[in-house]
Design an enzyme around this catalytic site. Structure first.
Site, mmCIF file in Angstrom:
data_model
loop_
_atom_site.group_PDB
_atom_site.id
_atom_site.type_symbol
_atom_site.label_atom_id
_atom_site.label_comp_id
_atom_site.label_asym_id
_atom_site.label_seq_id
_atom_site.Cartn_x
_atom_site.Cartn_y
_atom_site.Cartn_z
ATOM 1 N N GLU A 37 45.871 49.647 18.961
ATOM 2 C CA GLU A 37 47.152 49.176 18.661
ATOM 3 C C GLU A 37 47.307 47.542 18.822
ATOM 4 O O GLU A 37 47.723 46.902 18.381
ATOM 5 C CB GLU A 37 48.494 49.685 19.428
ATOM 6 N N GLN A 79 33.566 44.917 36.623
ATOM 7 C CA GLN A 79 34.757 44.104 36.174
ATOM 8 C C GLN A 79 36.099 44.782 36.733
ATOM 9 O O GLN A 79 36.335 45.659 36.262
ATOM 10 C CB GLN A 79 34.743 43.700 34.643
ATOM 11 N N GLY A 80 36.652 44.212 37.705
ATOM 12 C CA GLY A 80 37.921 44.650 38.236
ATOM 13 C C GLY A 80 39.367 43.995 37.670
ATOM 14 O O GLY A 80 39.695 43.079 38.364
ATOM 15 N N TYR A 81 39.471 44.308 36.532
ATOM 16 C CA TYR A 81 40.623 43.912 35.662
ATOM 17 C C TYR A 81 41.871 44.803 35.568
ATOM 18 O O TYR A 81 42.945 44.478 36.454
ATOM 19 C CB TYR A 81 40.346 43.367 34.260
ATOM 20 N N SER A 82 41.780 45.726 35.199
ATOM 21 C CA SER A 82 42.837 46.899 34.972
ATOM 22 C C SER A 82 43.227 47.523 36.128
ATOM 23 O O SER A 82 42.400 47.927 37.165
ATOM 24 C CB SER A 82 42.111 48.123 34.210
ATOM 25 N N GLU A 85 29.956 36.148 24.492
ATOM 26 C CA GLU A 85 29.329 37.268 23.912
ATOM 27 C C GLU A 85 29.767 37.654 22.455
ATOM 28 O O GLU A 85 29.579 38.496 21.947
ATOM 29 C CB GLU A 85 28.768 38.243 24.945
#
Ligand SMILES: Cc1cc2nc3c(=O)[nH]c(=O)nc-3n(C[C@H](O)[C@H](O)[C@H](O)COP(=O)(O)OP(=O)(O)OC[C@H]3O[C@@H](n4cnc5c(N)ncnc54)[C@H](O)[C@@H]3O)c2cc1C
Length: 401
Positions: free
Chosen positions: A386, A135-138, A253
């Site tokens: 947070e 998963q390439g998000y960040s 999920e």
């Protein structure tokens, strides 16, 4: 290719009642897991190699696509049966899967938003686990604030030209494909102009650089894109409308995600009680130390409350009343109690806790120290503590921003 009319998997999948389903599953696990794990200790059981072997075994046996609709090769099991499945797999001591992104996020997103051709191409290879996804998000400047992502995808005829960088991409070094978020347009706010791409990780111009973690393992990576030509057919959904898909994907999920983790926490707690009973310091069992007893009692209460909370979330999901705030609360409570459990394990181990996970003489093959170090990541991944506290405060309690 899996056909909708094919009957896959062991007979218990078609049991008439939940009780029969559970019994059949437990019998299957009691037979298959020890056979595959024969001769392996705790460290080898948690190795990537064994995790993948077990996952392949499960998929080969037909125990994948449990919640998917039948027309795409799934078993269409109810949420409660899926929860029983995850609970018993965790209770049997099976390792966590590696291809979680494919089964838990990519597949439901494809089923909801993919074209017929995309479903035909990708779903069968997720079912049999022959293709691994990441998963390439960040990105270096986009984590909690995901909408700040900057990886650029420019349309050039039949392809998109990708330039930029992702970071913390789990298992990118093992992956065949990446569910990638890229900026395709400007839009009126940072959330517009983002698209989802089903990106082949073998394309020229993609380079993967592993990042070593505090445990000594290197399961996540930096991924660089240098003029990578991604076919336009890799676009999932509509161009510039990826934010909606990414948010929907994050919801998949949620209901069953924490069942195995909460069950695992309870069983780790039982193992910690055994460790504290057999560990002696200055002639006394560590379990007799008042501070240890008090913390163990607190953890037992919290683990039980978490279990009840997971059951409530599941019941709400089945009734179509799932709440994002509850998902934030259980993620927060699970990750912080999991850290607390392994903090206590370090106190129980005493000086032996100083032995690293790879040290030969580390108790239980270094498993306690490895998990203690790994739990540091759990209050960061899938949303930091947070950020979840903000969600609970603002959306749950109605406090001002
Ligand atoms: C083990 C692991 C695996 C991961 N796997 C993946 C993966 O496969 N794919 C992927 O895309 N990403 C992955 N991530 C990345 C993860 O999603 C991010 O680390 C996470 O979203 C936090 O982003 P960040 O690291 O940029 O920290 P930042 O967002 O920069 O946060 C830094 C600090 O500021 C705090 N902070 C930020 N915003 C606020 C706010 N509004 N209010 C209060 N405090 C705030 C945070 O809580 C944190 O303490 C993984 C991370 C870990 C640890």
């Amino acid at each position: 290719m899996v056909r909708a009319d094919m009957v896959r998997g062991p007979d218990f999948l078609r049991a008439a009642s939940d009780a029969e389903f559970r019994i059949g599953l437990c019998e299957w696990l009691a037979r298959e897991l020890p056979a595959l794990a024969a001769g392996r200790g705790p460290a080898a059981m948690n190795s990537i190699e064994f995790r993948l072997a077990w996952e392949n075994h499960i998929c080969k046996a037909g125990l994948s696509g449990l919640g998917w609709p039948r027309e795409v090769g799934g078993h269409a099991l109810s949420l409660s049966r899926q929860a029983i499945y995850h609970e018993e797999v965790a209770r049997a001591g099976a390792p966590l899967p590696v291809n979680m992104i494919a089964h838990g996020i990519v597949a439901p997103t494809l089923i909801a938003f993919g074209s017929a051709e995309q479903k035909r191409r990708y779903l069968p290879r997720i079912l049999d686990n022959s293709e691994i996804w990441c998963q390439g998000y960040s990105e270096p400047d986009a984590g909690s604030d995901l909408a700040a992502l900057a990886l650029r995808a420019e349309r050039r005829g039949d392809v998109y030209l990708l330039n930029g960088q992702k970071i913390w991409t789990s298992f990118a070094h093992l992956s065949d494909y990446c569910l990638l978020l890229a900026r395709t347009g400007q839009g009126s706010s940072p959330r517009t102009g983002i698209s989802v791409m089903l990106t082949d990780m073998k394309l020229p111009g993609i380079s993967v650089r592993p990042i070593r973690q505090i445990t000594g393992e290197a399961d996540f990576n930096e991924v660089f894109f240098d003029n990578v030509e991604v076919p336009a057919t890799a676009l999932l959904g509509k161009e510039n409308e990826g934010w909606r898909l990414a948010m929907a994907a994050a919801n998949y999920e949620r209901s069953t995600y924490f069942v195995p983790r909460v069950v695992r926490l309870q069983s780790e707690l039982e193992q910690l009680i055994r460790l504290a009973s057999r560990t002696y310091r200055h002639g006394c069992a560590v379990i007799d130390k008042p501070s240890v007893r008090e913390e163990l009692t607190r953890l037992c209460i919290n683990a039980h409350a978490l279990r009840l909370f997971a059951d409530k979330i599941l019941a709400d999901s089945e009734a179509g009343e799932a709440s994002g705030v509850d998902s934030s609360a259980i993620k927060l409570l699970w990750s912080e109690n999991h850290q607390r459990l392994f903090n206590l394990a370090m106190e129980v181990l005493g000086p032996e806790a100083a032995l690293g996970p790879q040290e030969l003489n580390s108790p239980d093959e270094g498993r306690w120290v490895r998990e203690y170090l790994w739990t540091r990541a759990e209050t960061i991944l899938a949303g930091t503590s947070e950020v979840h506290r903000n969600i609970i405060a603002e959306r749950g309690l109605g406090l001002p921003r």
